[in-house]
Write a protein that holds these residues in place. Structure first.
Motif, PDB file in Angstrom:
ATOM      1  N   UNK A   1      39.104 -12.899  77.335  1.00 48.99           N
ATOM      2  CA  UNK A   1      38.909 -14.261  77.841  1.00 48.99           C
ATOM      3  C   UNK A   1      37.532 -14.736  77.402  1.00 48.99           C
ATOM      4  N   UNK A   2      37.483 -15.652  76.477  1.00 53.57           N
ATOM      5  CA  UNK A   2      36.181 -16.025  75.954  1.00 53.57           C
ATOM      6  C   UNK A   2      35.790 -17.442  76.363  1.00 53.57           C
ATOM      7  N   UNK A   3      36.661 -18.098  77.053  1.00 54.48           N
ATOM      8  CA  UNK A   3      36.366 -19.487  77.417  1.00 54.48           C
ATOM      9  C   UNK A   3      35.870 -19.560  78.855  1.00 54.48           C
ATOM     10  N   UNK A   4      34.623 -19.934  79.012  1.00 53.68           N
ATOM     11  CA  UNK A   4      34.148 -20.049  80.398  1.00 53.68           C
ATOM     12  C   UNK A   4      34.841 -21.219  81.090  1.00 53.68           C
ATOM     13  N   UNK A   5      35.296 -20.962  82.258  1.00 55.00           N
ATOM     14  CA  UNK A   5      36.070 -21.980  82.968  1.00 55.00           C
ATOM     15  C   UNK A   5      35.274 -22.625  84.082  1.00 55.00           C
ATOM     16  N   UNK A   6      33.969 -22.340  84.098  1.00 57.94           N
ATOM     17  CA  UNK A   6      33.164 -23.004  85.124  1.00 57.94           C
ATOM     18  C   UNK A   6      33.221 -22.272  86.444  1.00 57.94           C
ATOM     19  N   UNK A   7      32.874 -23.006  87.456  1.00 61.34           N
ATOM     20  CA  UNK A   7      32.664 -22.384  88.757  1.00 61.34           C
ATOM     21  C   UNK A   7      33.963 -22.038  89.458  1.00 61.34           C
ATOM     22  N   UNK A   8      35.038 -22.721  89.112  1.00 61.28           N
ATOM     23  CA  UNK A   8      36.293 -22.505  89.823  1.00 61.28           C
ATOM     24  C   UNK A   8      37.366 -22.152  88.807  1.00 61.28           C
ATOM     25  N   UNK A   9      37.311 -20.950  88.310  1.00 63.08           N
ATOM     26  CA  UNK A   9      38.081 -20.622  87.125  1.00 63.08           C
ATOM     27  C   UNK A   9      39.593 -20.623  87.324  1.00 63.08           C
ATOM     28  N   UNK A  84      20.130  -7.129  83.702  1.00 57.80           N
ATOM     29  CA  UNK A  84      19.484  -5.841  83.987  1.00 57.80           C
ATOM     30  C   UNK A  84      20.209  -4.689  83.286  1.00 57.80           C
ATOM     31  N   UNK A  85      21.266  -5.008  82.565  1.00 58.45           N
ATOM     32  CA  UNK A  85      21.980  -3.975  81.830  1.00 58.45           C
ATOM     33  C   UNK A  85      23.201  -3.413  82.533  1.00 58.45           C
ATOM     34  N   UNK A  86      23.554  -3.987  83.667  1.00 60.77           N
ATOM     35  CA  UNK A  86      24.744  -3.499  84.381  1.00 60.77           C
ATOM     36  C   UNK A  86      25.996  -3.925  83.616  1.00 60.77           C
ATOM     37  N   UNK A  87      26.882  -2.961  83.402  1.00 60.08           N
ATOM     38  CA  UNK A  87      28.105  -3.233  82.642  1.00 60.08           C
ATOM     39  C   UNK A  87      29.362  -2.888  83.445  1.00 60.08           C
ATOM     40  N   UNK A 107      30.426 -12.992  79.522  1.00 57.54           N
ATOM     41  CA  UNK A 107      29.745 -13.975  78.680  1.00 57.54           C
ATOM     42  C   UNK A 107      28.444 -13.373  78.162  1.00 57.54           C
ATOM     43  N   UNK A 108      27.815 -12.557  79.008  1.00 53.46           N
ATOM     44  CA  UNK A 108      26.558 -11.921  78.625  1.00 53.46           C
ATOM     45  C   UNK A 108      26.830 -10.610  77.901  1.00 53.46           C
ATOM     46  N   UNK A 109      27.792  -9.839  78.438  1.00 60.04           N
ATOM     47  CA  UNK A 109      28.125  -8.545  77.850  1.00 60.04           C
ATOM     48  C   UNK A 109      29.647  -8.466  77.741  1.00 60.04           C
ATOM     49  N   UNK A 110      30.192  -8.750  76.554  1.00 59.49           N
ATOM     50  CA  UNK A 110      31.656  -8.824  76.418  1.00 59.49           C
ATOM     51  C   UNK A 110      32.390  -7.552  76.839  1.00 59.49           C
ATOM     52  N   UNK A 111      31.695  -6.427  76.827  1.00 57.93           N
ATOM     53  CA  UNK A 111      32.369  -5.175  77.191  1.00 57.93           C
ATOM     54  C   UNK A 111      32.220  -4.842  78.679  1.00 57.93           C
ATOM     55  N   UNK A 134      43.115  -9.407  79.958  1.00 55.86           N
ATOM     56  CA  UNK A 134      41.733  -8.936  79.833  1.00 55.86           C
ATOM     57  C   UNK A 134      41.667  -7.427  80.043  1.00 55.86           C
ATOM     58  N   UNK A 135      41.470  -6.673  78.965  1.00 56.63           N
ATOM     59  CA  UNK A 135      41.533  -5.211  79.076  1.00 56.63           C
ATOM     60  C   UNK A 135      40.370  -4.607  79.875  1.00 56.63           C
ATOM     61  N   UNK A 136      39.314  -5.371  80.084  1.00 57.01           N
ATOM     62  CA  UNK A 136      38.151  -4.819  80.786  1.00 57.01           C
ATOM     63  C   UNK A 136      38.165  -5.137  82.280  1.00 57.01           C
ATOM     64  N   UNK A 137      39.293  -5.635  82.782  1.00 57.24           N
ATOM     65  CA  UNK A 137      39.365  -5.929  84.213  1.00 57.24           C
ATOM     66  C   UNK A 137      40.612  -5.294  84.809  1.00 57.24           C
ATOM     67  N   UNK A 138      40.568  -5.087  86.111  1.00 58.39           N
ATOM     68  CA  UNK A 138      41.757  -4.633  86.824  1.00 58.39           C
ATOM     69  C   UNK A 138      41.664  -5.102  88.266  1.00 58.39           C
ATOM     70  N   UNK A 139      42.779  -5.095  88.953  1.00 59.04           N
ATOM     71  CA  UNK A 139      42.805  -5.480  90.362  1.00 59.04           C
ATOM     72  C   UNK A 139      43.444  -4.343  91.144  1.00 59.04           C
ATOM     73  N   UNK A 140      42.752  -3.888  92.157  1.00 59.58           N
ATOM     74  CA  UNK A 140      43.263  -2.804  92.995  1.00 59.58           C
ATOM     75  C   UNK A 140      43.568  -3.364  94.375  1.00 59.58           C
TER      76      UNK A 140
END
Lengths: 326, 286
Positions: A1-9, A84-87, A107-111, A134-140
């Motif tokens: 997902x590369x398109x920022x959708x603003x505050x209410x995505x 701060x480098x948190x990924x 947006x800052x760190x694509x990974x 989005x392969x870098x996200x999940x919902x539990x």
């Protein structure tokens, strides 16, 4: 997902979601997360949620402002952490508007990896749909109090390594834990690596106490109990962490630029206290000492245990003599 | 909408009209000298003995409508509203409240006052889920069979019938209890009835005086204050929801406290049960 959708995505997408069928056995119960979604202008909410939100607005016309500034705080906190480098992010009680954290972080760190945790099946189902690509996200789907289950969950472990620093986000969620949020937060603190961060925003009774108590009461009557807490009660949630500047502040004031405050004037109107804290090697050492572990602290960073910080168990116990409402 | 207003809108501005008097009490602008004079006289009679006046009554009633309609559209899950004796728009717009919570909610306003029709048409011109019909409550057969109502409301599904600040305009010889009972029998199980009604309980003498003033001022309808017991009888065949029949300020207040308010009215919301014991027994015999 590369398109920022603003505050209410998720607004546009969420409107497609079909409401679940009404439970014929009884009236639907409002969900705090969906009330929040409605207040932010989202589309994933039902009549009972809107009814409760409208009551909140009648009692406290600033309710929408409060929700908006909480959301804005979350954005600034995540940008700070990514800087701060948190990924790795674990967003507890993400709600149906899940999506914001990974958009900001990636947006800052694509990974950057984001694990959303919610106990509302509706929110989870929607979140999974929104995040399918989005392969870098999940919902539990889990109760945030079940730390072991969450941290051992294969979906989490596929994305997040808890031996590496992680950000635990508990934004506008701990006030729904009536009993002992301190213990719950402590479980996360003990599980995460040094260098990890904790982000909290929490409903208070420090400003407009009557209205905030009223909001808790209305929510409790509607089946979603919550409790505002005092500054002291919120401060102790950071026991074992070091708050970063500017410390515990109003959400609207936390690392805010002038334009962040344009619609609010007095930051106290944002009515949630917020803070971001780091688990340093020294705080980690204090924790391991308490647990009787032998892991050596990093050289030169150990601080002597100061009796006033972190608060003693007795202080914590005294601060949490809340009883279950409703 | 079936009835067009008669010539001149059918509006006589020289006689105080109960809908316009009420509008004035709420601070509205849809009223004339005769209405204002009458309202002022009523309020003066109240204030002379230190009692809250019509402006307070009207406000409490409007606030009750907001909470009751919110409850009905929200947790009660009602998507159809029939507001009988709706009055002028300032009374509290049921469709605004209901449709904020349930955007698909259907609302039919019923009034016999041509001025209400004229105003409502302007207000509702762009709202497909809301209409106004001109029917006299006393001709109740005409309400539920009205083509404008039937076009919007599915009477096989639960509805909310609002009889707010209206039953006290009907003397006993016009059989308000019979009217309510007939409406009850016509609506689906699971439907709701919301009522506010002026009471004589708190101030019997003043209530009688205010009723006399209605007659003396030649207001278009009489005022019939009733006791809590009499008002409760309108809910025959309904189960009152919490907290029962109470002063409007005490009906599920938003704010903490136990404000008895003006004590000029009782307010209640009842639900027509989904299981009629008699009917269950009957069907069991088959």
């Amino acid at each position: 997902m590369d398109k920022p959708l603003g505050d209410r995505p998720s607004v546009g997408i969420a409107r497609e979601a079909e409401p679940p069928p009404r439970d014929p056995a009884g009236p639907d119960v409002a969900s705090a997360a969906r009330v929040y979604d409605y207040l932010l202008g989202g589309g994933q909410n039902f009549a009972v949620d809107r009814w409760l939100a409208e009551q909140f607005l009648e009692l406290e016309p600033d309710t929408r402002l409060i929700a908006r500034h909480n959301r804005a705080f979350l954005g600034r906190a995540v940008r700070f952490l990514a800087g701060q480098g948190i990924r790795q992010f674990i967003d507890l009680g993400a709600g149906p508007t899940a999506g914001n954290v990974h958009e900001i972080a990636q947006k800052i760190a694509p990974d950057a990896s984001v694990v959303y945790v919610d106990n509302d099946p509706v929110a989870v189902a929607l979140g999974r749909r929104l995040l399918a690509d989005n392969p870098h996200t999940t919902v539990i789907e889990a109760d945030l109090r079940h730390t072991d289950t969450i941290l051992a969950h294969p979906d989490l472990q596929a994305l997040v390594g808890v031996r590496q620093p992680v950000a635990v986000l508990a934004v506008a969620v701990l006030h729904f834990l009536l009993d002992d949020p301190h213990a719950v937060v402590g479980l996360y603190r003990d599980a995460v690596a040094p260098g990890s961060y904790l982000v909290i925003s929490h409903l208070t009774r420090e400003h407009r106490a009557q209205e905030m108590a009223g909001i808790s009461r209305l929510g409790t009557q509607a089946g979603t109990p919550s409790t505002p807490r005092t500054r002291t009660q919120i401060e102790v949630l950071f026991d074992g962490w070091d708050l970063v500047a500017p410390g515990l502040t109003w959400t609207a004031a936390w690392r805010a630029e002038r334009e962040d405050l344009a619609d609010i004037g007095d930051p106290a109107r944002s009515n949630l206290l917020a803070g971001v804290a780091i688990k340093t090697h020294s705080t980690a050492a204090r924790t391991t000492e308490r647990l009787g572990m032998t892991e050596p602290p990093a050289t030169g960073q150990q601080e002597p245990h100061h009796p006033a910080s972190p608060p003693t168990t007795a202080t914590v116990g005294a601060a949490f003599t809340l009883t279950r409402a409703g | 909408m079936t009835d067009d207003p008669p010539p001149n809108g059918g509006i006589d501005t020289t006689i105080p009209n109960v809908a316009r008097v009420w509008d004035y009490q709420l601070g509205g602008k849809d009223n004339f000298d005769a209405d204002r004079t009458a309202a002022d006289a009523l309020n003066k009679a109240c204030r002379a003995v230190g009692a809250p006046d019509g402006t307070v009554v009207a406000r409490e009633n409007r606030d009750f409508i907001r909470r009751a309609v919110g409850y009905l559209a929200g947790p009660a899950g009602i998507g159809q509203f029939i507001d009988i004796g709706a009055g002028l728009p300032t009374q509290g717009n049921v469709h605004h409240i209901a449709q904020k919570i349930n955007p698909d909610a259907k609302v039919v306003y019923v009034d016999y006052d041509p001025m209400v029709l004229a105003h409502a048409r302007g207000l509702l011109a762009d709202n497909d889920n809301t209409t106004v019909i001109t029917v006299d409550l006393r001709h109740r057969d005409e309400i539920l069979h009205n083509p404008g109502l039937v076009a919007l409301i599915d009477l096989t599904k639960p509805v909310a019938v609002l009889l707010v600040a209206v039953l006290h305009l009907l003397p006993d010889d016009e059989n308000p209890a019979g009217i309510v009972a007939q409406l009850r029998d016509a609506i689906a199980p699971g439907s709701y009835l919301a009522v506010t009604h002026v009471t004589s309980d708190a101030r019997p003498e003043l209530a009688a005086k205010v009723a006399d003033e209605f007659a003396r001022l030649r207001i278009t309808t009489p005022l019939i204050p009733r006791t809590r017991h009499e008002i409760g009888a309108f809910f025959n065949g309904f189960d009152l929801v919490e907290p029962g029949l109470v002063f409007p300020t005490r009906w599920n207040p938003i704010r903490v406290g136990d404000d008895p308010g003006a004590q000029w009215m009782y307010a209640g919301v009842g639900r027509k049960p989904t299981h009629d014991p008699a009917r269950v027994a009957e069907s069991g015999d088959r």
